[in-house]
Write a protein that holds these residues in place. Structure first.
Motif, PDB file in Angstrom:
ATOM      1  N   PRO A  78     -23.367 -13.101  30.130  1.00 45.90           N
ATOM      2  CA  PRO A  78     -22.412 -12.216  29.605  1.00 45.90           C
ATOM      3  C   PRO A  78     -22.419 -11.807  28.258  1.00 45.90           C
ATOM      4  O   PRO A  78     -22.031 -10.747  28.091  1.00 45.90           O
ATOM      5  N   ASP A  79     -22.802 -12.534  27.445  1.00 49.83           N
ATOM      6  CA  ASP A  79     -22.747 -12.388  25.889  1.00 49.83           C
ATOM      7  C   ASP A  79     -24.079 -12.731  25.252  1.00 49.83           C
ATOM      8  O   ASP A  79     -24.179 -14.273  25.084  1.00 49.83           O
ATOM      9  N   PRO A  80     -25.023 -12.042  25.346  1.00 51.49           N
ATOM     10  CA  PRO A  80     -26.341 -12.613  24.575  1.00 51.49           C
ATOM     11  C   PRO A  80     -26.088 -13.208  23.355  1.00 51.49           C
ATOM     12  O   PRO A  80     -27.199 -13.816  23.040  1.00 51.49           O
ATOM     13  N   GLU A  81     -25.011 -12.832  22.697  1.00 53.37           N
ATOM     14  CA  GLU A  81     -25.054 -13.326  21.225  1.00 53.37           C
ATOM     15  C   GLU A  81     -24.470 -14.626  21.113  1.00 53.37           C
ATOM     16  O   GLU A  81     -24.245 -15.212  19.975  1.00 53.37           O
ATOM     17  N   ALA A  82     -23.928 -15.094  22.308  1.00 54.02           N
ATOM     18  CA  ALA A  82     -23.522 -16.681  22.136  1.00 54.02           C
ATOM     19  C   ALA A  82     -24.667 -17.690  22.090  1.00 54.02           C
ATOM     20  O   ALA A  82     -25.427 -18.092  22.855  1.00 54.02           O
ATOM     21  N   GLY A  83     -24.894 -18.185  20.940  1.00 55.67           N
ATOM     22  CA  GLY A  83     -25.705 -18.933  20.421  1.00 55.67           C
ATOM     23  C   GLY A  83     -25.494 -20.371  20.325  1.00 55.67           C
ATOM     24  O   GLY A  83     -24.183 -20.752  20.517  1.00 55.67           O
ATOM     25  N   CYS A  84     -26.217 -21.343  19.850  1.00 52.89           N
ATOM     26  CA  CYS A  84     -26.038 -22.506  19.590  1.00 52.89           C
ATOM     27  C   CYS A  84     -26.629 -22.973  18.242  1.00 52.89           C
ATOM     28  O   CYS A  84     -27.737 -23.025  18.071  1.00 52.89           O
ATOM     29  N   PRO A  85     -25.725 -23.227  17.373  1.00 53.14           N
ATOM     30  CA  PRO A  85     -26.190 -23.672  15.911  1.00 53.14           C
ATOM     31  C   PRO A  85     -27.200 -24.654  15.744  1.00 53.14           C
ATOM     32  O   PRO A  85     -27.988 -24.712  15.007  1.00 53.14           O
ATOM     33  N   VAL A 272     -18.609  -7.027  33.441  1.00 55.36           N
ATOM     34  CA  VAL A 272     -19.462  -6.015  33.102  1.00 55.36           C
ATOM     35  C   VAL A 272     -20.930  -6.567  33.613  1.00 55.36           C
ATOM     36  O   VAL A 272     -21.757  -5.846  34.000  1.00 55.36           O
ATOM     37  N   SER A 273     -21.412  -7.783  33.067  1.00 57.37           N
ATOM     38  CA  SER A 273     -22.690  -8.706  33.366  1.00 57.37           C
ATOM     39  C   SER A 273     -23.028  -8.402  34.965  1.00 57.37           C
ATOM     40  O   SER A 273     -24.080  -8.047  35.152  1.00 57.37           O
ATOM     41  N   GLU A 277     -25.451  -5.586  35.659  1.00 51.73           N
ATOM     42  CA  GLU A 277     -26.632  -6.881  35.901  1.00 51.73           C
ATOM     43  C   GLU A 277     -27.480  -6.602  34.524  1.00 51.73           C
ATOM     44  O   GLU A 277     -28.760  -6.388  34.549  1.00 51.73           O
ATOM     45  N   ILE A 278     -26.476  -6.868  33.397  1.00 50.06           N
ATOM     46  CA  ILE A 278     -27.199  -6.574  32.097  1.00 50.06           C
ATOM     47  C   ILE A 278     -27.329  -7.942  31.599  1.00 50.06           C
ATOM     48  O   ILE A 278     -26.554  -8.856  31.856  1.00 50.06           O
ATOM     49  N   HIS A 279     -27.929  -8.147  30.414  1.00 51.66           N
ATOM     50  CA  HIS A 279     -28.289  -9.127  29.700  1.00 51.66           C
ATOM     51  C   HIS A 279     -29.025 -10.251  30.366  1.00 51.66           C
ATOM     52  O   HIS A 279     -28.643 -11.467  30.269  1.00 51.66           O
ATOM     53  N   GLU A 280     -30.014  -9.883  30.878  1.00 55.50           N
ATOM     54  CA  GLU A 280     -30.887 -10.690  31.866  1.00 55.50           C
ATOM     55  C   GLU A 280     -31.849 -11.483  30.791  1.00 55.50           C
ATOM     56  O   GLU A 280     -32.222 -11.029  29.745  1.00 55.50           O
ATOM     57  N   VAL A 281     -31.869 -12.893  31.275  1.00 53.06           N
ATOM     58  CA  VAL A 281     -32.667 -13.715  30.393  1.00 53.06           C
ATOM     59  C   VAL A 281     -34.030 -13.815  31.287  1.00 53.06           C
ATOM     60  O   VAL A 281     -34.420 -14.047  32.345  1.00 53.06           O
TER      61      VAL A 281
END
Length: 303
Positions: A78-85, A272-273, A277-281
């Motif tokens: 849902p949020d492609p900016e959700a990263g892992c430091p 929204v995702s 069907e957006i932000h596909e990996v």
């Protein structure tokens, strides 16, 4: 007018989708999920479902792992900016430098890594099965590079009385939990057992009654006769514990132990995702195949 939860439910059914939510996600996101748990457990659960679409509510490396185990399914985040430091601390180039420095060593990587890093490793582990994977996957005295979390590696090293070649990675959320936080929590709640995640600092783990992964914590509190617990991990796990264990009390070791990346996922973004069907990996096939071998070998060793 339909609620956002109802709309998500209808879309799941219409599109044959499954929603996965990590233990650290917002409570309302966990509520709409088909499965709630740790990153690898969720990916395995999704692999076993007949779903065509996987919506992974977590951070990016987790969605990548789901794609590795279910390459023919559409995986959305849902949020492609959700990263892992922690995962970001170990880019592929750094791992290759480490391998070049220790060419005789084999590499064990924590599941909290990017797919490209997993593809360059001999074995993968989780915080729950790391000691077992090391014991079964590497010969005594064998040189092992353990990346990226230095604190998980130190915990396993102390448990098994062996040494590893370390990388100075860490989880900022778990490192923020200090020994003083634990001592203060124990003083305020002397009746409570202390549960700590192995990503915590060694001085924190020394005060823990149990050192457990997130799923390990959830299982433990269900079966424990104790009624009160100090929880030394990201605070998002506590609502799940309270829901599953009415009558038991849970206290965060540090109320500021919050992963902002995990909290980026909202119900609106999930909707929204699914709708669009957006932000596909997506991942290169070679990366999927290599990383999958390392993960499947880990699963074999963990049985």
């Amino acid at each position: 007018m339909k609620s956002i939860q109802e709309r998500i439910g209808e879309l799941k059914e219409k599109k044959n989708a499954v929603i996965l939510a990590h233990n650290y996600q917002l409570p309302e996101v966990q509520e709409v999920a088909d499965f709630v748990g740790d990153s690898l457990g969720l990916s395995i659960a999704a692999q076993k479902t007949p779903a065509d679409i996987i919506v992974f509510c977590g951070v990016y490396f987790m969605a990548e792992t789901a794609k590795i185990l279910s390459p023919h399914k559409k995986v959305l985040i849902p949020d492609p900016e959700a990263g892992c430091p922690m995962a970001d601390m170990l880019p592929l180039e750094e791992l290759r430098k480490l391998r070049a420095r220790y060419p005789q060593a084999r590499v064990l990587c924590y599941v909290n890594t990017h797919a490209a890093v997993k593809a360059e490793c001999d074995l993968v582990c989780t915080s729950a099965n790391a000691p077992q994977v090391v014991e079964r996957g590497f010969a005594p005295g064998e040189d092992v590079i353990f990346v990226p979390d230095q604190y998980l590696a130190q915990y396993v090293a102390s448990k098994l009385q062996r040494t590893f070649i370390l990388f100075p990675g860490y989880c900022p959320v778990h490192v923020a939990i200090t020994e003083n936080h634990i001592l203060e929590a124990k003083a305020q709640h002397p009746e409570a057992l202390v549960l700590a995640h192995p990503e915590c600092r060694p001085e924190v783990l020394r005060h823990a009654d149990q050192v457990l992964s997130t799923e390990g914590m959830c299982r433990y509190v269900k079966t424990s006769p104790h009624r009160a617990f100090v929880v030394a991990t990201e605070v998002g796990i506590i609502p799940r514990m309270e829901k599953e264990n009415p009558g038991k009390r849970f206290f965060p070791a540090f109320s500021g132990a919050i992963c902002e990346n995990m909290k980026r996922t909202t119900l609106e973004k999930v909707l929204v995702s699914l709708e669009e069907e957006i932000h596909e990996v997506t991942l290169p096939q070679e990366v999927i195949e290599k990383a999958r071998r390392a993960i499947e070998r880990m699963l074999e060793l963990s049985r």
